[in-house]
Design a protein around this motif. Structure first.
Motif, PDB file in Angstrom:
ATOM      1  N   TRP A 182       0.712  -1.311  -0.130  1.00  0.00           N
ATOM      2  CA  TRP A 182      -0.068  -0.013   0.096  1.00  0.00           C
ATOM      3  C   TRP A 182       0.889   1.342  -0.081  1.00  0.00           C
ATOM      4  O   TRP A 182       0.258   2.379  -0.008  1.00  0.00           O
ATOM      5  N   GLU A 185       0.528   3.358  -3.312  1.00  0.00           N
ATOM      6  CA  GLU A 185      -0.844   3.727  -3.350  1.00  0.00           C
ATOM      7  C   GLU A 185      -1.089   5.084  -2.417  1.00  0.00           C
ATOM      8  O   GLU A 185      -1.653   5.971  -2.982  1.00  0.00           O
ATOM      9  N   MET A 188       0.107   7.710  -4.472  1.00  0.00           N
ATOM     10  CA  MET A 188      -0.817   8.145  -5.384  1.00  0.00           C
ATOM     11  C   MET A 188      -1.878   8.880  -5.204  1.00  0.00           C
ATOM     12  O   MET A 188      -2.491   9.936  -5.831  1.00  0.00           O
TER      13      MET A 188
END
Length: 326
Positions: A182, A185, A188
């Motif tokens: 994760w 992410e 992101m």
């Protein structure tokens, strides 16, 4: 006796002044040119000292084994060895390429979609809409600041605000920034959250769409989705193209958040090893500046190729209001 003049000619009322010579005109143009270069000299000095000369030096260093500690006079020429190592003998290099491509291919489209969606909502004469535009643009002003990255890491760690929010609904949180599945992410989400700059550009583009087109589409029975597809998107295609090119380049250049989150290592387990972070580690941690210079030039060429692809394919979907799609 009366004086007469030929038709179409005016009589001279005084002695004619001296005509400027070719040498005098040349001196005037030379003086104007020198004045222009004097005013441009700060920019020219900056261009040569900060951009052009360092770029040429890095190109030369990419063919050497320069390690920062060795004087330039003693640097050993190794030819294409750095490039050969990069493409054939460095697995972490290709891992950094995959991480960067994954980040750009996911974060950039989602960021542009969020920017366009919010721009459509704010493109109305609501009370206080200016305040909301400023609030949505504020994260972009912070940009790639270290302070913002630190706040983001603290918010998504095991005891951070995000997990505290999930706990209100009985959901057990994860150590987002330290979990290899994760961590990227999380970066992101940070990139997508900073959609303010493309949002402002989308807003400017929406202001230029003629209302007559929406009215004509509504008369023809087109619904909101149909008007968006048939009117808004084609009219915004130049703005979408502009934002796509800029945000793709920015996505490839992501560095600060990945550096802060991983403490400069690309962790956990190289899950946030962006290309620019790999370049930094090679040059300033491993002291392999020649190898890092080779990586930088490959990166420059790759961004140039991606930009050229965008421009070569843009004529198929970018439509300008003057009919020039070239």
């Amino acid at each position: 006796m009366a004086l007469t003049t030929a038709p179409g000619r005016t009589p001279r009322t005084g002695p004619a002044g001296p005509r400027p010579t070719r040498r005098g005109a040349g001196r005037a143009r030379l003086g104007e040119g020198l004045a222009g270069y004097v005013f441009l000299s700060p920019w020219l000095i900056g261009l040569m000292g900060v951009t052009a000369i360092p770029m040429l030096l890095s190109l030369w260093l990419s063919f050497t084994d320069y390690d920062i500690l060795t004087p330039l006079s003693e640097v050993r020429w190794v030819g294409l060895a750095n490039y050969e190592r990069m493409f054939t003998a460095d697995p972490s290099y290709w891992h950094a390429v995959r991480v960067t491509l994954t980040f750009a291919l996911i974060a950039v489209p989602l960021k542009l979609a969020a920017a366009l969606g919010v721009a459509l909502l704010l493109n109305r004469a609501w009370r206080g809409v200016g305040l909301f535009r400023s609030l949505f643009y504020l994260p972009s002003l912070l940009g790639g600041s270290v302070a913002l990255a630190i706040v983001w890491v603290n918010m998504f760690n095991r005891d951070g605000a995000f997990n505290s929010f999930l706990a209100l609904f009985g959901v057990e949180g994860l150590p987002w920034v330290s979990d290899p599945d994760w961590a990227l992410e999380t970066l992101m989400v940070l990139a997508i959250w900073q959609f303010g700059a493309p949002m402002v550009i989308f807003l400017a583009g929406l202001k230029q769409v003629p209302t007559e087109l929406y009215e004509a589409a509504a008369v023809d029975g087109a619904g909101a989705w149909r008007r968006f597809r048939a009117v808004t998107l084609p009219m915004l295609s130049p703005v979408i193209f502009f934002n796509l090119v800029l945000e793709t380049i920015n996505g490839f250049q992501g560095f600060t958040a990945a550096f802060v989150l991983s403490n400069g290592t690309g962790g956990p387990v190289d899950s946030t090893l962006m290309y620019t972070l790999k370049l930094y580690i090679s040059g300033f941690t491993d002291l392999e500046m020649g190898y890092a210079s080779a990586m930088a030039w490959v990166f420059l060429v790759a961004i140039g190729v991606v930009t050229a692809v965008f421009f070569s394919t843009g004529r198929f979907w970018v439509h300008y209001s003057d009919g020039d799609d070239s």
